[in-house]
Scaffold this motif. Structure first.
Motif, PDB file in Angstrom:
ATOM      1  N   THR A  38       0.831  -1.200   0.000  1.00 15.45           N
ATOM      2  CA  THR A  38       0.000   0.000   0.000  1.00 15.45           C
ATOM      3  C   THR A  38       0.865   1.249   0.000  1.00 15.45           C
ATOM      4  OG1 THR A  38      -1.716  -1.161   1.216  1.00 15.45           O
ATOM      5  CG2 THR A  38      -1.820   1.224   1.243  1.00 15.45           C
ATOM      6  N   THR A  39       1.911   1.253   0.800  1.00 15.00           N
ATOM      7  CA  THR A  39       2.778   2.417   0.890  1.00 15.00           C
ATOM      8  C   THR A  39       3.459   2.695  -0.439  1.00 15.00           C
ATOM      9  OG1 THR A  39       3.170   1.978   3.210  1.00 15.00           O
ATOM     10  CG2 THR A  39       4.724   3.430   2.126  1.00 15.00           C
ATOM     11  N   SER A  40       4.017   1.669  -1.049  1.00 16.70           N
ATOM     12  CA  SER A  40       4.725   1.889  -2.306  1.00 16.70           C
ATOM     13  C   SER A  40       3.749   2.266  -3.417  1.00 16.70           C
ATOM     14  CB  SER A  40       5.549   0.660  -2.695  1.00 16.70           C
ATOM     15  OG  SER A  40       4.717  -0.434  -2.977  1.00 16.70           O
ATOM     16  N   ASP A  41       2.561   1.664  -3.411  1.00 16.21           N
ATOM     17  CA  ASP A  41       1.568   2.029  -4.414  1.00 16.21           C
ATOM     18  C   ASP A  41       1.161   3.486  -4.253  1.00 16.21           C
ATOM     19  OD1 ASP A  41       1.631  -0.513  -5.447  1.00 16.21           O
ATOM     20  OD2 ASP A  41      -0.266  -1.155  -4.545  1.00 16.21           O
ATOM     21  N   SER A  42       0.953   3.901  -3.027  1.00 11.17           N
ATOM     22  CA  SER A  42       0.552   5.282  -2.773  1.00 11.17           C
ATOM     23  C   SER A  42       1.647   6.249  -3.203  1.00 11.17           C
ATOM     24  CB  SER A  42       0.252   5.489  -1.291  1.00 11.17           C
ATOM     25  OG  SER A  42      -0.834   4.704  -0.895  1.00 11.17           O
ATOM     26  N   LEU A  43       2.898   5.901  -2.917  1.00 11.89           N
ATOM     27  CA  LEU A  43       4.004   6.761  -3.302  1.00 11.89           C
ATOM     28  C   LEU A  43       4.108   6.833  -4.821  1.00 11.89           C
ATOM     29  CD1 LEU A  43       6.429   8.499  -2.568  1.00 11.89           C
ATOM     30  CD2 LEU A  43       7.793   6.403  -2.452  1.00 11.89           C
ATOM     31  N   ASP A  44       3.989   5.696  -5.480  1.00 11.19           N
ATOM     32  CA  ASP A  44       4.034   5.687  -6.947  1.00 11.19           C
ATOM     33  C   ASP A  44       2.923   6.550  -7.531  1.00 11.19           C
ATOM     34  OD1 ASP A  44       6.221   4.030  -6.979  1.00 11.19           O
ATOM     35  OD2 ASP A  44       5.066   2.197  -7.357  1.00 11.19           O
ATOM     36  N   PHE A  46       1.329   8.992  -6.085  1.00  7.41           N
ATOM     37  CA  PHE A  46       1.592  10.388  -5.769  1.00  7.41           C
ATOM     38  C   PHE A  46       2.612  10.982  -6.733  1.00  7.41           C
ATOM     39  CE2 PHE A  46       4.449  13.397  -3.621  1.00  7.41           C
ATOM     40  CZ  PHE A  46       3.569  14.450  -3.446  1.00  7.41           C
ATOM     41  N   LEU A  47       3.723  10.274  -6.923  1.00 11.40           N
ATOM     42  CA  LEU A  47       4.772  10.787  -7.793  1.00 11.40           C
ATOM     43  C   LEU A  47       4.304  10.922  -9.237  1.00 11.40           C
ATOM     44  CD1 LEU A  47       7.876   8.883  -6.398  1.00 11.40           C
ATOM     45  CD2 LEU A  47       7.278  11.283  -6.059  1.00 11.40           C
ATOM     46  N   GLN A  48       3.489   9.980  -9.695  1.00 11.49           N
ATOM     47  CA  GLN A  48       3.010  10.042 -11.072  1.00 11.49           C
ATOM     48  C   GLN A  48       1.986  11.146 -11.273  1.00 11.49           C
ATOM     49  OE1 GLN A  48       1.762   6.111 -12.163  1.00 11.49           O
ATOM     50  NE2 GLN A  48       3.845   5.302 -12.107  1.00 11.49           N
ATOM     51  N   SER A  49       1.262  11.499 -10.229  1.00 13.37           N
ATOM     52  CA  SER A  49       0.237  12.532 -10.365  1.00 13.37           C
ATOM     53  C   SER A  49       0.731  13.908  -9.918  1.00 13.37           C
ATOM     54  CB  SER A  49      -1.007  12.152  -9.565  1.00 13.37           C
ATOM     55  OG  SER A  49      -0.715  12.155  -8.184  1.00 13.37           O
ATOM     56  N   ALA A  50       1.977  13.977  -9.433  1.00 14.34           N
ATOM     57  CA  ALA A  50       2.517  15.248  -8.946  1.00 14.34           C
ATOM     58  C   ALA A  50       2.713  16.221 -10.106  1.00 14.34           C
ATOM     59  CB  ALA A  50       3.843  15.004  -8.238  1.00 14.34           C
ATOM     60  N   PRO A  51       2.582  17.505  -9.827  1.00  9.46           N
ATOM     61  CA  PRO A  51       2.781  18.491 -10.895  1.00  9.46           C
ATOM     62  C   PRO A  51       4.244  18.531 -11.335  1.00  9.46           C
ATOM     63  CG  PRO A  51       2.474  19.575  -8.782  1.00  9.46           C
ATOM     64  CD  PRO A  51       2.234  18.116  -8.562  1.00  9.46           C
ATOM     65  N   THR A  52       4.449  18.890 -12.569  1.00 12.47           N
ATOM     66  CA  THR A  52       5.805  19.005 -13.116  1.00 12.47           C
ATOM     67  C   THR A  52       5.980  20.397 -13.705  1.00 12.47           C
ATOM     68  OG1 THR A  52       5.072  18.125 -15.234  1.00 12.47           O
ATOM     69  CG2 THR A  52       5.964  16.543 -13.662  1.00 12.47           C
ATOM     70  N   PHE A  53       7.241  20.804 -13.859  1.00 17.23           N
ATOM     71  CA  PHE A  53       7.530  22.105 -14.449  1.00 17.23           C
ATOM     72  C   PHE A  53       7.389  22.031 -15.966  1.00 17.23           C
ATOM     73  CE2 PHE A  53      10.165  22.568 -10.542  1.00 17.23           C
ATOM     74  CZ  PHE A  53       9.527  23.686 -10.035  1.00 17.23           C
ATOM     75  N   SER A  54       6.868  23.101 -16.543  1.00 17.78           N
ATOM     76  CA  SER A  54       6.813  23.197 -17.999  1.00 17.78           C
ATOM     77  C   SER A  54       8.178  23.674 -18.495  1.00 17.78           C
ATOM     78  CB  SER A  54       5.722  24.177 -18.429  1.00 17.78           C
ATOM     79  OG  SER A  54       6.093  25.497 -18.052  1.00 17.78           O
ATOM     80  N   GLU A  55       8.409  23.585 -19.774  1.00 18.32           N
ATOM     81  CA  GLU A  55       9.678  24.048 -20.353  1.00 18.32           C
ATOM     82  C   GLU A  55       9.878  25.539 -20.091  1.00 18.32           C
ATOM     83  OE1 GLU A  55      12.141  22.236 -21.739  1.00 18.32           O
ATOM     84  OE2 GLU A  55      10.966  20.459 -21.224  1.00 18.32           O
ATOM     85  N   ASP A  56       8.803  26.318 -20.190  1.00 16.20           N
ATOM     86  CA  ASP A  56       8.892  27.757 -19.925  1.00 16.20           C
ATOM     87  C   ASP A  56       9.285  28.025 -18.475  1.00 16.20           C
ATOM     88  OD1 ASP A  56       8.230  28.417 -22.521  1.00 16.20           O
ATOM     89  OD2 ASP A  56       6.089  28.650 -22.081  1.00 16.20           O
ATOM     90  N   GLN A  57       8.725  27.274 -17.545  1.00 16.22           N
ATOM     91  CA  GLN A  57       9.051  27.455 -16.142  1.00 16.22           C
ATOM     92  C   GLN A  57      10.516  27.093 -15.878  1.00 16.22           C
ATOM     93  OE1 GLN A  57       5.869  24.945 -14.682  1.00 16.22           O
ATOM     94  NE2 GLN A  57       4.905  26.711 -13.662  1.00 16.22           N
TER      95      GLN A  57
END
Length: 74
Positions: A38-44, A46-57
């Protein structure tokens, strides 16, 4: 042992106390496996749904870092 749909916590504890040492060890191992899964699934997730920087940013960040470096040198 049969599975029950609605079981109270006290009934569950009572059933666990009735297990043999071997069965309790198996139960503990299964619970640990479930927690790790459960912990590793939740972390995965979270990381996959986390926001990322755009090229402009990223470009803006790099330019800002360069400007700060230049300011610190002066």
């Amino acid at each position: 042992m049969q599975a029950l749909e609605n079981i109270s916590f006290d009934e569950l504890i009572s059933l666990i106390r009735g297990l043999s040492d071997t069965q309790r060890a198996q139960l503990k191992a299964e619970i640990n496996r479930m927690e790790n899964e459960t912990t590793s699934d939740s972390l995965d997730e979270f990381l996959q749904s986390a926001p990322t920087f755009s090229e402009d940013q990223i470009k803006t960040i790099e330019e800002t870092r360069k400007a700060i470096d230049q300011w610190r040198k002066n």
